[in-house]
Design a protein around this motif. Sequence first.
Motif, PDB file in Angstrom:
ATOM      1  N   SER A  88      39.427  47.874  36.655  1.00 36.72           N
ATOM      2  CA  SER A  88      40.456  48.812  37.095  1.00 36.72           C
ATOM      3  C   SER A  88      41.758  48.582  36.331  1.00 36.72           C
ATOM      4  O   SER A  88      42.400  49.532  35.860  1.00 36.72           O
ATOM      5  N   GLY A  89      42.161  47.309  36.206  1.00 38.43           N
ATOM      6  CA  GLY A  89      43.378  46.999  35.472  1.00 38.43           C
ATOM      7  C   GLY A  89      43.263  47.312  33.998  1.00 38.43           C
ATOM      8  O   GLY A  89      44.198  47.843  33.375  1.00 38.43           O
ATOM      9  N   GLN A  92      41.254  49.554  32.543  1.00 41.37           N
ATOM     10  CA  GLN A  92      41.259  50.995  32.338  1.00 41.37           C
ATOM     11  C   GLN A  92      42.645  51.585  32.543  1.00 41.37           C
ATOM     12  O   GLN A  92      43.076  52.478  31.808  1.00 41.37           O
ATOM     13  N   ALA A  93      43.373  51.084  33.546  1.00 39.59           N
ATOM     14  CA  ALA A  93      44.725  51.585  33.787  1.00 39.59           C
ATOM     15  C   ALA A  93      45.632  51.309  32.595  1.00 39.59           C
ATOM     16  O   ALA A  93      46.417  52.173  32.182  1.00 39.59           O
ATOM     17  N   PHE A 126      43.890  42.608  38.843  1.00 40.76           N
ATOM     18  CA  PHE A 126      44.271  43.916  38.288  1.00 40.76           C
ATOM     19  C   PHE A 126      45.328  43.726  37.194  1.00 40.76           C
ATOM     20  O   PHE A 126      45.220  44.311  36.110  1.00 40.76           O
ATOM     21  N   GLY A 153      35.305  44.318  39.300  1.00 38.23           N
ATOM     22  CA  GLY A 153      35.842  45.603  39.721  1.00 38.23           C
ATOM     23  C   GLY A 153      37.342  45.679  39.531  1.00 38.23           C
ATOM     24  O   GLY A 153      37.879  46.674  39.012  1.00 38.23           O
ATOM     25  N   HIS A 154      38.044  44.622  39.930  1.00 37.47           N
ATOM     26  CA  HIS A 154      39.500  44.588  39.774  1.00 37.47           C
ATOM     27  C   HIS A 154      39.899  44.495  38.302  1.00 37.47           C
ATOM     28  O   HIS A 154      40.878  45.118  37.872  1.00 37.47           O
TER      29      HIS A 154
END
Length: 354
Positions: free
Chosen positions: A86-87, A89-90, A298, A82-83
């Motif tokens: 998120s990183g 995609q960011a 992340f 999950g982390h």
Amino acid sequence: MGRPTISDIAAKAGVSKGAVSFALNGRPGVSDATRARILQAAAEMNWRPHSAARALGGARADAAGLVIARPARTLGLEPFFGHLLSGLQAGLSARSVALHLMVVEDTAAEIEIYRRWATEQKVDGFVLVDLKTRDPRIAVLEELGMPSLVLGGPGGHGTLSSVWADDSAAMGTILEHLAGLGHGRIAHVAGLPAFHHTQRRIRAVRNSIKRLGFETAESLPTDFSDTEGAAITRKLLERPIRPTAIVYDSDVMAVAGLAVAAEMGVAVPAELSIVSFDDSLLTRIVHPTLTSLSRDTFALGMRVAEELLATIAEPATRRDTQMPTPHLEIRQSSAAPPGSLGTARPLGKGTKAV
């Protein structure tokens, strides 16, 4: 109304189809005023370029591909991914690049997706995770000639670029901490044995018997699920001579193991020390809080995105990026074993007491 065509836009703007083609592709041949009128008409009709047409024109897809071959149910429980996502995609979104994600059941299905997305030019490059020993995916991606980056290493990824941390050194930090406390019987509840990083951790445990003087140090593979983590923990704690410390390859398994210990009346850390290989929120909301290896996952995802985009921009340049080795956050779940006051050995490099 179906997908608008160039003819539809031409009719709305009152121009020829050729003028629309020039305007939409940024080519000279129309005045600024006409170009603005065409673009306005296209926007009002919610027109988007067709991916196949873009590919034929040599345009980029502005997307990166990530295919994960793990059971979706198990993957959904894993905070690490999950982390990481998120990183990732960011990092991609900051450059207006999308992430195409697909979860499949096995490596054969993963390879098929690589071939299909490369043929359809749906993505500009791939991120490969869960590097395996003698990984068949490496040769496929090299054959396809797609810019690709492996999360994992060192070694084992052929000519592909990589971002990696030293799992062997990270495991060594845990083992040195436990040896310093005076532990002699160590168990390692490992992940999938086919994974490159799992093998490196297992070797580090095996080598620690001689290096750190453990009485026993063994690794028991699992599928990373809480179910198998709990089952292995139960078997270990039912032994006549049980381990004094258990190291888990994920927070999910560590929390499951902690629950089993409580159920069986084995006090943590008075009778059993527990250490986890990740450091998600899970390690800090249980009691006792879990000693664990910590890294900014992340930020790792952001770095993977950065290196992938650089690889896409310069595909002939092989990039090999080593991230800092995770440091150990010492919390309530690790202490000297029963009947031992431990040793006065200082904390190793990268070890942090909290």
